[in-house]
Design a protein around this motif. Sequence first.
Motif, PDB file in Angstrom:
ATOM      1  N   ARG A  40       8.904  90.382  37.283  1.00 29.30           N
ATOM      2  CA  ARG A  40       9.668  89.146  37.057  1.00 29.30           C
ATOM      3  C   ARG A  40      10.761  89.372  36.012  1.00 29.30           C
ATOM      4  O   ARG A  40      11.887  88.885  36.176  1.00 29.30           O
ATOM      5  CB  ARG A  40       8.741  88.019  36.616  1.00 29.30           C
ATOM      6  CG  ARG A  40       7.912  87.483  37.748  1.00 29.30           C
ATOM      7  CD  ARG A  40       7.027  86.358  37.298  1.00 29.30           C
ATOM      8  NE  ARG A  40       6.282  85.827  38.437  1.00 29.30           N
ATOM      9  CZ  ARG A  40       5.216  85.063  38.327  1.00 29.30           C
ATOM     10  NH1 ARG A  40       4.757  84.718  37.147  1.00 29.30           N
ATOM     11  NH2 ARG A  40       4.602  84.637  39.404  1.00 29.30           N
ATOM     12  N   ALA A  41      10.428  90.068  34.955  1.00 32.84           N
ATOM     13  CA  ALA A  41      11.426  90.345  33.919  1.00 32.84           C
ATOM     14  C   ALA A  41      12.554  91.199  34.481  1.00 32.84           C
ATOM     15  O   ALA A  41      13.729  90.955  34.200  1.00 32.84           O
ATOM     16  CB  ALA A  41      10.762  91.037  32.724  1.00 32.84           C
ATOM     17  N   ALA A  42      12.204  92.202  35.276  1.00 34.33           N
ATOM     18  CA  ALA A  42      13.226  93.072  35.862  1.00 34.33           C
ATOM     19  C   ALA A  42      14.108  92.284  36.831  1.00 34.33           C
ATOM     20  O   ALA A  42      15.326  92.484  36.869  1.00 34.33           O
ATOM     21  CB  ALA A  42      12.566  94.254  36.580  1.00 34.33           C
ATOM     22  N   ALA A  43      13.509  91.380  37.592  1.00 32.63           N
ATOM     23  CA  ALA A  43      14.288  90.579  38.540  1.00 32.63           C
ATOM     24  C   ALA A  43      15.241  89.629  37.819  1.00 32.63           C
ATOM     25  O   ALA A  43      16.332  89.339  38.310  1.00 32.63           O
ATOM     26  CB  ALA A  43      13.351  89.794  39.453  1.00 32.63           C
ATOM     27  N   ALA A  44      14.834  89.166  36.643  1.00 27.55           N
ATOM     28  CA  ALA A  44      15.665  88.233  35.881  1.00 27.55           C
ATOM     29  C   ALA A  44      16.766  88.941  35.089  1.00 27.55           C
ATOM     30  O   ALA A  44      17.708  88.299  34.632  1.00 27.55           O
ATOM     31  CB  ALA A  44      14.790  87.417  34.933  1.00 27.55           C
ATOM     32  N   ASP A  45      16.649  90.241  34.917  1.00 25.40           N
ATOM     33  CA  ASP A  45      17.634  91.011  34.150  1.00 25.40           C
ATOM     34  C   ASP A  45      18.866  91.281  35.010  1.00 25.40           C
ATOM     35  O   ASP A  45      18.844  92.129  35.895  1.00 25.40           O
ATOM     36  CB  ASP A  45      17.006  92.321  33.678  1.00 25.40           C
ATOM     37  CG  ASP A  45      17.982  93.225  32.953  1.00 25.40           C
ATOM     38  OD1 ASP A  45      18.980  92.710  32.397  1.00 25.40           O
ATOM     39  OD2 ASP A  45      17.758  94.448  32.958  1.00 25.40           O
ATOM     40  N   LEU A  50      16.587  96.951  32.971  1.00 24.86           N
ATOM     41  CA  LEU A  50      15.127  96.962  32.876  1.00 24.86           C
ATOM     42  C   LEU A  50      14.506  97.539  34.143  1.00 24.86           C
ATOM     43  O   LEU A  50      13.603  98.372  34.078  1.00 24.86           O
ATOM     44  CB  LEU A  50      14.583  95.567  32.606  1.00 24.86           C
ATOM     45  CG  LEU A  50      13.060  95.464  32.469  1.00 24.86           C
ATOM     46  CD1 LEU A  50      12.536  96.379  31.362  1.00 24.86           C
ATOM     47  CD2 LEU A  50      12.648  94.029  32.208  1.00 24.86           C
ATOM     48  N   GLY A  51      14.989  97.117  35.295  1.00 28.42           N
ATOM     49  CA  GLY A  51      14.468  97.645  36.552  1.00 28.42           C
ATOM     50  C   GLY A  51      14.676  99.144  36.661  1.00 28.42           C
ATOM     51  O   GLY A  51      13.782  99.872  37.108  1.00 28.42           O
ATOM     52  N   ALA A  52      15.842  99.609  36.239  1.00 33.37           N
ATOM     53  CA  ALA A  52      16.127 101.047  36.268  1.00 33.37           C
ATOM     54  C   ALA A  52      15.198 101.799  35.328  1.00 33.37           C
ATOM     55  O   ALA A  52      14.681 102.864  35.670  1.00 33.37           O
ATOM     56  CB  ALA A  52      17.583 101.296  35.898  1.00 33.37           C
ATOM     57  N   PHE A  53      14.964 101.227  34.150  1.00 34.95           N
ATOM     58  CA  PHE A  53      14.076 101.873  33.175  1.00 34.95           C
ATOM     59  C   PHE A  53      12.656 101.960  33.713  1.00 34.95           C
ATOM     60  O   PHE A  53      12.006 103.007  33.625  1.00 34.95           O
ATOM     61  CB  PHE A  53      14.100 101.102  31.847  1.00 34.95           C
ATOM     62  CG  PHE A  53      13.187 101.682  30.817  1.00 34.95           C
ATOM     63  CD1 PHE A  53      13.572 102.787  30.090  1.00 34.95           C
ATOM     64  CD2 PHE A  53      11.938 101.130  30.593  1.00 34.95           C
ATOM     65  CE1 PHE A  53      12.726 103.334  29.137  1.00 34.95           C
ATOM     66  CE2 PHE A  53      11.084 101.666  29.650  1.00 34.95           C
ATOM     67  CZ  PHE A  53      11.476 102.779  28.910  1.00 34.95           C
TER      68      PHE A  53
END
Length: 64
Positions: A40-45, A50-53
């Motif tokens: 959820r955090a990655a989708a909101a970024d 964040l998703g890449a990390f």
Amino acid sequence: MRQALEHHLNMQDDPIKTLRHIGPILLDLLLGARAVTLNRAAAADLSGELGAFISQQGREPSGR
């Protein structure tokens, strides 16, 4: 997860026994509260950092 899988491979355990042990760990890794929160955090970024990390580092905590 990795340690558990390596252990079963090294012991040449029965595949069913291995899946019974590793299956719940894998499900928690993919569907547990921590995984859902990270997704959820990655989708909101909006930057995508964040998703890449997460993709680069993996989702498994180092202590597992």
